[in-house]
Design a protein around this motif. Sequence first.
Motif, PDB file in Angstrom:
ATOM      1  N   ALA A 413       0.816  -1.217   0.000  1.00  7.38           N
ATOM      2  CA  ALA A 413       0.000   0.000   0.000  1.00  7.38           C
ATOM      3  C   ALA A 413       0.849   1.265   0.000  1.00  7.38           C
ATOM      4  N   GLY A 414       2.162   1.110  -0.030  1.00  7.92           N
ATOM      5  CA  GLY A 414       3.042   2.274   0.001  1.00  7.92           C
ATOM      6  C   GLY A 414       3.126   2.923   1.357  1.00  7.92           C
ATOM      7  N   ALA A 415       2.843   2.175   2.406  1.00  7.81           N
ATOM      8  CA  ALA A 415       2.836   2.725   3.762  1.00  7.81           C
ATOM      9  C   ALA A 415       3.830   1.996   4.652  1.00  7.81           C
ATOM     10  N   GLU A 416       4.933   1.525   4.072  1.00 12.73           N
ATOM     11  CA  GLU A 416       5.885   0.760   4.866  1.00 12.73           C
ATOM     12  C   GLU A 416       6.619   1.631   5.884  1.00 12.73           C
ATOM     13  N   ASP A 417       6.624   2.949   5.691  1.00  9.91           N
ATOM     14  CA  ASP A 417       7.270   3.848   6.645  1.00  9.91           C
ATOM     15  C   ASP A 417       6.229   4.648   7.434  1.00  9.91           C
ATOM     16  N   LEU A 418       5.106   4.039   7.707  1.00 11.52           N
ATOM     17  CA  LEU A 418       3.993   4.731   8.347  1.00 11.52           C
ATOM     18  C   LEU A 418       4.340   5.162   9.773  1.00 11.52           C
ATOM     19  N   THR A 419       4.074   6.434  10.052  1.00  9.22           N
ATOM     20  CA  THR A 419       4.134   6.971  11.413  1.00  9.22           C
ATOM     21  C   THR A 419       2.742   7.458  11.772  1.00  9.22           C
ATOM     22  N   ILE A 420       2.251   7.046  12.928  1.00  6.40           N
ATOM     23  CA  ILE A 420       0.865   7.367  13.251  1.00  6.40           C
ATOM     24  C   ILE A 420       0.711   7.682  14.742  1.00  6.40           C
ATOM     25  N   THR A 421      -0.170   8.637  15.044  1.00  8.23           N
ATOM     26  CA  THR A 421      -0.465   8.998  16.426  1.00  8.23           C
ATOM     27  C   THR A 421      -1.524   8.067  16.996  1.00  8.23           C
ATOM     28  N   PHE A 422      -1.287   7.594  18.189  1.00  5.26           N
ATOM     29  CA  PHE A 422      -2.154   6.610  18.845  1.00  5.26           C
ATOM     30  C   PHE A 422      -2.545   7.181  20.207  1.00  5.26           C
ATOM     31  N   CYS A 423      -3.851   7.484  20.394  1.00  5.96           N
ATOM     32  CA  CYS A 423      -4.353   8.046  21.645  1.00  5.96           C
ATOM     33  C   CYS A 423      -4.854   6.940  22.576  1.00  5.96           C
ATOM     34  N   TYR A 424      -4.659   7.161  23.867  1.00  4.79           N
ATOM     35  CA  TYR A 424      -5.236   6.256  24.857  1.00  4.79           C
ATOM     36  C   TYR A 424      -5.564   7.057  26.108  1.00  4.79           C
ATOM     37  N   PRO A 425      -6.549   6.604  26.905  1.00  5.05           N
ATOM     38  CA  PRO A 425      -6.966   7.366  28.090  1.00  5.05           C
ATOM     39  C   PRO A 425      -6.105   7.069  29.301  1.00  5.05           C
ATOM     40  N   THR A 426      -5.928   8.081  30.113  1.00  2.34           N
ATOM     41  CA  THR A 426      -5.217   7.912  31.387  1.00  2.34           C
ATOM     42  C   THR A 426      -6.199   8.116  32.532  1.00  2.34           C
ATOM     43  N   ASP A 427      -5.763   7.884  33.736  1.00  2.00           N
ATOM     44  CA  ASP A 427      -6.501   8.095  34.984  1.00  2.00           C
ATOM     45  C   ASP A 427      -7.898   7.494  34.974  1.00  2.00           C
ATOM     46  N   VAL A 428      -8.084   6.352  34.316  1.00  2.41           N
ATOM     47  CA  VAL A 428      -9.403   5.740  34.268  1.00  2.41           C
ATOM     48  C   VAL A 428      -9.271   4.265  33.937  1.00  2.41           C
ATOM     49  N   THR A 429     -10.209   3.482  34.403  1.00  3.89           N
ATOM     50  CA  THR A 429     -10.416   2.126  33.899  1.00  3.89           C
ATOM     51  C   THR A 429     -11.888   2.019  33.520  1.00  3.89           C
ATOM     52  N   ARG A 430     -12.185   1.215  32.524  1.00  7.09           N
ATOM     53  CA  ARG A 430     -13.550   1.069  32.052  1.00  7.09           C
ATOM     54  C   ARG A 430     -13.918  -0.417  32.075  1.00  7.09           C
ATOM     55  N   PRO A 431     -15.210  -0.762  32.119  1.00  6.26           N
ATOM     56  CA  PRO A 431     -15.594  -2.174  32.142  1.00  6.26           C
ATOM     57  C   PRO A 431     -15.026  -2.980  30.975  1.00  6.26           C
ATOM     58  N   TYR A 432     -14.935  -2.358  29.806  1.00  3.24           N
ATOM     59  CA  TYR A 432     -14.413  -3.028  28.621  1.00  3.24           C
ATOM     60  C   TYR A 432     -12.900  -2.878  28.493  1.00  3.24           C
ATOM     61  N   MET A 433     -12.291  -2.038  29.336  1.00  4.02           N
ATOM     62  CA  MET A 433     -10.880  -1.704  29.206  1.00  4.02           C
ATOM     63  C   MET A 433     -10.256  -1.622  30.592  1.00  4.02           C
ATOM     64  N   PRO A 434      -9.932  -2.777  31.219  1.00  8.95           N
ATOM     65  CA  PRO A 434      -9.471  -2.768  32.604  1.00  8.95           C
ATOM     66  C   PRO A 434      -8.091  -2.165  32.816  1.00  8.95           C
ATOM     67  N   ALA A 435      -7.267  -2.098  31.771  1.00  8.65           N
ATOM     68  CA  ALA A 435      -5.906  -1.571  31.927  1.00  8.65           C
ATOM     69  C   ALA A 435      -5.517  -0.851  30.637  1.00  8.65           C
ATOM     70  N   PRO A 436      -5.969   0.397  30.455  1.00  4.47           N
ATOM     71  CA  PRO A 436      -5.742   1.094  29.186  1.00  4.47           C
ATOM     72  C   PRO A 436      -4.279   1.165  28.762  1.00  4.47           C
ATOM     73  N   LYS A 437      -3.391   1.509  29.689  1.00  3.96           N
ATOM     74  CA  LYS A 437      -1.972   1.635  29.321  1.00  3.96           C
ATOM     75  C   LYS A 437      -1.387   0.295  28.905  1.00  3.96           C
ATOM     76  N   ASP A 438      -1.732  -0.776  29.589  1.00  5.64           N
ATOM     77  CA  ASP A 438      -1.216  -2.097  29.217  1.00  5.64           C
ATOM     78  C   ASP A 438      -1.709  -2.504  27.824  1.00  5.64           C
ATOM     79  N   ILE A 439      -2.989  -2.256  27.560  1.00  7.66           N
ATOM     80  CA  ILE A 439      -3.538  -2.604  26.245  1.00  7.66           C
ATOM     81  C   ILE A 439      -2.881  -1.753  25.163  1.00  7.66           C
ATOM     82  N   PHE A 440      -2.710  -0.464  25.439  1.00  6.73           N
ATOM     83  CA  PHE A 440      -2.015   0.408  24.498  1.00  6.73           C
ATOM     84  C   PHE A 440      -0.606  -0.114  24.216  1.00  6.73           C
ATOM     85  N   ASP A 441       0.114  -0.492  25.255  1.00  6.28           N
ATOM     86  CA  ASP A 441       1.494  -0.965  25.076  1.00  6.28           C
ATOM     87  C   ASP A 441       1.540  -2.214  24.205  1.00  6.28           C
ATOM     88  N   MET A 442       0.606  -3.135  24.416  1.00  9.19           N
ATOM     89  CA  MET A 442       0.596  -4.363  23.622  1.00  9.19           C
ATOM     90  C   MET A 442       0.315  -4.076  22.155  1.00  9.19           C
TER      91      MET A 442
END
Length: 580
Positions: A413-442
């Motif tokens: 697709a011509g995107a082999e050097d893709l750089t992209i911004t990835f947002c994640y929430p801090t100071d919160v846990t949600r029922p569907y997202m028990p560990a936002p930072k850990d999931i973001f890191d993975m």
Amino acid sequence: MRTSLTPTKRALAAAASAALALGLFAACGSDGDGGGDADSAEDFDFSCPERTDGTPEADTARNDSQPFVFGTPGDPTSLDPILASDGETFRVNRQVFDTLLDADCTDTVPGLAESYEQNEEGTEWTFHLREGVTFHDGQPLDGAAVCKNFERWANFKAGYQSPNFTYYYSSVFGGFAENDPAMGITTESIYKGCAADGLDATISLSKYTSSFPGAFTLESLSIISPASIDAVADAAIPAADSPLPEYTQTVGTLAGTGPYKLESWDHSSQEVVLTRNDEYFGEPAKVKTVIFKTISDETARRQALVAGDIHGYDLAAPADAQALIEDGYQVPVRGVFNLLYLAYTQSHAPLEDHAVREALSYAIDRERIVNSVLPAGGMVATQFIPPSLEGYSEDVATYDYDAEKAKQMLADAGAEDLTITFCYPTDVTRPYMPAPKDIFDMISSDLQAAGVTVEAKPITWVDYIPTTRSGDCPLYLLGWTGDFADPYNFLGTWFATESTEWGFNNPEVFDAIAAANTEPDQATRVDLWKTANEAVMAELPGLPISSSPPSIAFAPDVYPPDVSPLTREDFSQVYFTTGS
């Protein structure tokens, strides 16, 4: 068609829910055993846990003297239910305000209306209200009070029409009496009007929608007193991106009919205090005072419970649950009715390229997330609705983890050097997202293994939803806990129309969702929802990650509320037990 919501019907509905037209939950109780490794709909427990502990004797003397303190992951945002869309606000408001109908597990049961009837077309809904109900300010509940609420919502102007304020109303009704073009609402409202006759209120719609009657249970559509509406009628209309009106942040302006009244909200100490409503129409609350205390860190919530500073808290970390149980604490597990996803905002290049979105989807090892982060009973999601709902399809496009394939597709697709911004929430846990930072890191690690350079953008929760809705995040983590058992509450909430948070315009998707939502025949509607579901996954606006059974923890001396897959716990059921 008259529907009587009597206790007998409620019991029968719960027992027969698997066979009902909505096709809800198929299993009985969940004991939460096993690992987070359910990998198919057949392995997945969607049930509402059944109590097996009996009803211990309440220590009434202690109930009168000691508040029940509950630790929450975040602050509420608004004391006006219509101007809210988040679970922490609903947790508080549902104790204070009531809706026309209520939800027991995912069954529709009486609320302020003890029964209702609808016409054959599903465009007129007449609610027969309970007699003798009064608001906290002493005003009586009647049909006119109900209609005044609906008319207020329908006639919101300017910034009040922004999804930052009235997300649920516009999702359900499509628009307002006069849509403000600046708010981006292009669909016509299906709300036609409300007629009152004593204790009856009839809501008229321009067309059928499968959202009803479930949408009448939404906390956002809670009924406040006529005097409350008059008190805020002259409040300044906010801009779409401005803070909520001042009255939503202070106690004393709005009155509901619920088992508790608002006593105080101390923003500095992050505590909301409720006191028992002794004039409540239902069974009175067991505990006189309930305090919701914000403790954003999950470890700190556990420590506060063990220290005796609080008597319960939400979203117990999977690693903590078993240790708490072994020490005598109670950790009931809710039935599963949620979804976590990674969104691809297509207004950011090159995410408008379907091949790039496919490549990113192949790059992510969702099983690792489920097995490493989620509680027991979690599963990989393949589509944007949980398997318990009609319209779940085995024919959706799926994306099994394949890092090498992802890398090759990005190169093609011509995107082999893709750089992209990835947002994640801090100071919160949600029922569907028990560990936002850990999931973001993975996920970040997986993307980097496929050759993608990830630029992390952590955002505090109070700013996270407005930022993602405005389309400012190319990639972001978010999710949803269902409000009622209909696919539109998932698919329609996200993909019914073009929006900045997804950044795509696909009439095939929008038309497929509209066709399913407006089809009154249940058998035909199931097939149409499958078609809509498949159209969404063909578009690939994001990658469904997982569904998770969230836990809630209580002290040994507490009789807890019935836990809800909708996270709609009723704290009027709570009391301290004898011998504590």
